[in-house]
Design a protein around this motif. Structure first.
Motif, mmCIF file in Angstrom:
data_model
loop_
_atom_site.group_PDB
_atom_site.id
_atom_site.type_symbol
_atom_site.label_atom_id
_atom_site.label_comp_id
_atom_site.label_asym_id
_atom_site.label_seq_id
_atom_site.Cartn_x
_atom_site.Cartn_y
_atom_site.Cartn_z
ATOM 1 N N ARG A 179 0.807 -1.223 0.000
ATOM 2 C CA ARG A 179 0.000 0.000 0.000
ATOM 3 C C ARG A 179 0.841 1.275 0.000
ATOM 4 O O ARG A 179 0.385 2.321 -0.472
ATOM 5 N N LEU A 180 2.043 1.224 0.562
ATOM 6 C CA LEU A 180 2.881 2.425 0.576
ATOM 7 C C LEU A 180 3.100 2.983 -0.817
ATOM 8 O O LEU A 180 3.266 4.196 -0.997
ATOM 9 N N ARG A 181 3.096 2.122 -1.813
ATOM 10 C CA ARG A 181 3.346 2.592 -3.184
ATOM 11 C C ARG A 181 2.215 3.466 -3.703
ATOM 12 O O ARG A 181 2.404 4.194 -4.688
ATOM 13 N N GLN A 182 1.047 3.414 -3.044
ATOM 14 C CA GLN A 182 -0.015 4.342 -3.424
ATOM 15 C C GLN A 182 0.434 5.792 -3.241
ATOM 16 O O GLN A 182 0.024 6.682 -3.995
ATOM 17 N N LEU A 183 1.273 6.009 -2.239
ATOM 18 C CA LEU A 183 1.730 7.373 -1.972
ATOM 19 C C LEU A 183 2.634 7.906 -3.073
ATOM 20 O O LEU A 183 2.702 9.122 -3.289
ATOM 21 N N VAL A 184 3.343 7.013 -3.757
ATOM 22 C CA VAL A 184 4.189 7.455 -4.872
ATOM 23 C C VAL A 184 3.336 8.200 -5.892
ATOM 24 O O VAL A 184 3.741 9.235 -6.441
ATOM 25 N N ALA A 212 11.210 2.377 -2.250
ATOM 26 C CA ALA A 212 10.680 2.948 -3.491
ATOM 27 C C ALA A 212 10.073 4.322 -3.241
ATOM 28 O O ALA A 212 10.230 5.244 -4.062
ATOM 29 N N LEU A 213 9.368 4.476 -2.109
ATOM 30 C CA LEU A 213 8.795 5.773 -1.769
ATOM 31 C C LEU A 213 9.901 6.788 -1.506
ATOM 32 O O LEU A 213 9.829 7.937 -1.965
#
Length: 413
Positions: free
Chosen positions: A37-42, A89-90
């Motif tokens: 889910r952290l990649r949603q922030l990208v 990645a973020l």
């Protein structure tokens, strides 16, 4: 000036933002199998940059039982948010855009289920294992009465060294700084040995301590943090608008100016722990609060959703923070159109601050002051001047900013 004095942060609570399950284990992905889910922030970083923001103040991302402040493992990303690769990645995406990344360090306390706490409780006070936590009358000390949260004993050198190791570990992996949660709880002095170790490896790391009230300047001096959360100004901002008492705001700005002689406070009108500014004062009032935030000294942050006029009331009950920690849609294009006027005001006022970077250390003085009409002058050097008007007369919410020559350069209402 440090890099942080050029920063304006977007403050995001990631478990809420990404719609993660509220407790680990509620769904298969929330237990042992990570979900990225952290990649949603990208996908939202360009939105933040479009607002004019260049920092990401990220709420807790490490493995926890529920809300992120009941940590289970400081070196593992919460599976509900993904893995270390997702956080990396973020961090990389932030660097590509010139966005500084500040992590939330929950080091004052741990989940009662943390292996370290369980070992300490089994061993008891006065033992090597037991010295990791604080005790009261032979029982583990709960943080502010919450039985699920047990306080670490930060005064113990072994604990201080471990906290410094964790902070350094993530700074080595792309973070630019830390917010120290509940930094006030054990006093300023416990943080000095921690931060001395951290700064030996990362002298440019920026550290903000969560301090709600008390001697802000003394805390900065004794702890070694760069700044603390300016709750006094936050409170005066919304309550002066609610009560129609702009004398309160002027008084708080006088105290704020004195703090700037020592350090640059971290300023805000919303965060993950308080009722939304739009719920306090309405959307027009929220823009007046933002006008103040962007025209006085400090390192400001904008809480996600405030930039769209979101509402939400914090309640003192289990789950009472949920309303101020909502999920965001998958992409910025899915935001509702009703948030556009407030969003546009953010773009314009953040842009105004960008064009006047000296505002980070600006002092203010009243030009005109009554209960419902306040004009203050923000000054850097004699050539660096803005005049800000907040007008509540007739029940309205109007704001205007003028340059040093008296020409209006921004207005609302």
């Amino acid at each position: 000036m440090t890099w942080a004095e050029h920063a304006i942060f977007w403050h995001v609570y990631p478990l809420g933002f990404t719609g993660a399950p509220q407790r680990a284990g509620q769904t298969p992905d929330a237990g042992g199998t990570p979900y990225p889910r952290l990649r949603q922030l990208v996908d939202w970083l360009d939105y933040a940059v479009g607002l004019g923001l260049n920092g990401l103040l990220l709420g807790p991302v490490f493995a926890s039982v529920s809300h992120g402040y009941d940590t289970l493992d400081h070196e593992r990303v919460d599976p509900r948010l993904g893995t270390q690769d997702d956080l990396a990645a973020l961090a990389a995406a932030c660097r590509e855009r010139g966005v500084r990344l500040v992590l939330d360090g929950v080091f004052n306390h741990l989940s009662a289920d943390h292996p370290l706490v369980r070992r300490a409780v089994a061993a008891g006070p006065g033992t090597d294992e037991g010295r990791w936590i604080r005790w009261v009358d032979g029982y583990p000390r709960w943080f502010e009465g919450h039985p699920g949260l047990v306080e670490l004993d930060l005064a113990q050198p072994v604990v201080a060294s471990r906290v410094a190791e964790v902070m350094t570990h993530w700074l080595d992996r792309g973070a630019d700084g830390w917010r120290l949660d509940a930094a006030y709880a054990q006093g300023a002095q416990v943080w000095r040995p921690v931060l001395d170790q951290v700064r030996a490896a990362h002298p440019d790391a920026w550290v903000v301590g969560e301090v709600i009230h008390g001697d802000y300047a003394g805390f900065v001096r004794d702890s070694g943090v760069d700044t603390v959360t300016q709750y006094e100004l936050w409170k005066a901002t919304w309550s002066s608008l609610v009560d129609g008492n702009l004398y309160e705001l002027d008084h708080a700005l006088g105290r704020h100016a004195a703090l700037l002689d020592t350090f640059v406070p971290q300023t805000f009108v919303g965060n993950h722990d308080v009722t939304r500014i739009a719920s306090r004062v309405g959307k027009d009032g929220a823009v007046l609060a933002l006008t103040m935030l962007m025209t006085v000294g400090g390192v400001p942050s904008v809480y996600y959703g405030d930039d769209q006029g979101f509402e939400g009331v914090k309640e003192e009950r289990e789950g009472g923070d949920d309303a101020v920690r909502p999920s965001f849609p998958g992409t910025p294009g899915e935001l509702a159109s009703w948030g556009e006027p407030v969003s546009r005001a953010h773009v314009e006022l953040v842009g105004l601050r960008r064009r006047h970077p000296w505002l980070v250390r600006a002092r203010t003085e009243a030009v005109t002051l009554s209960n419902d009409h306040y004009v203050y002058r923000a000054t850097g050097t004699p050539e660096e001047v803005l005049e800000v008007e907040l007008d509540l007369r007739g029940g309205g919410h109007r704001a205007r900013v003028r340059d040093g020559a008296g020409q209006a350069i921004w207005s609302w209402g």
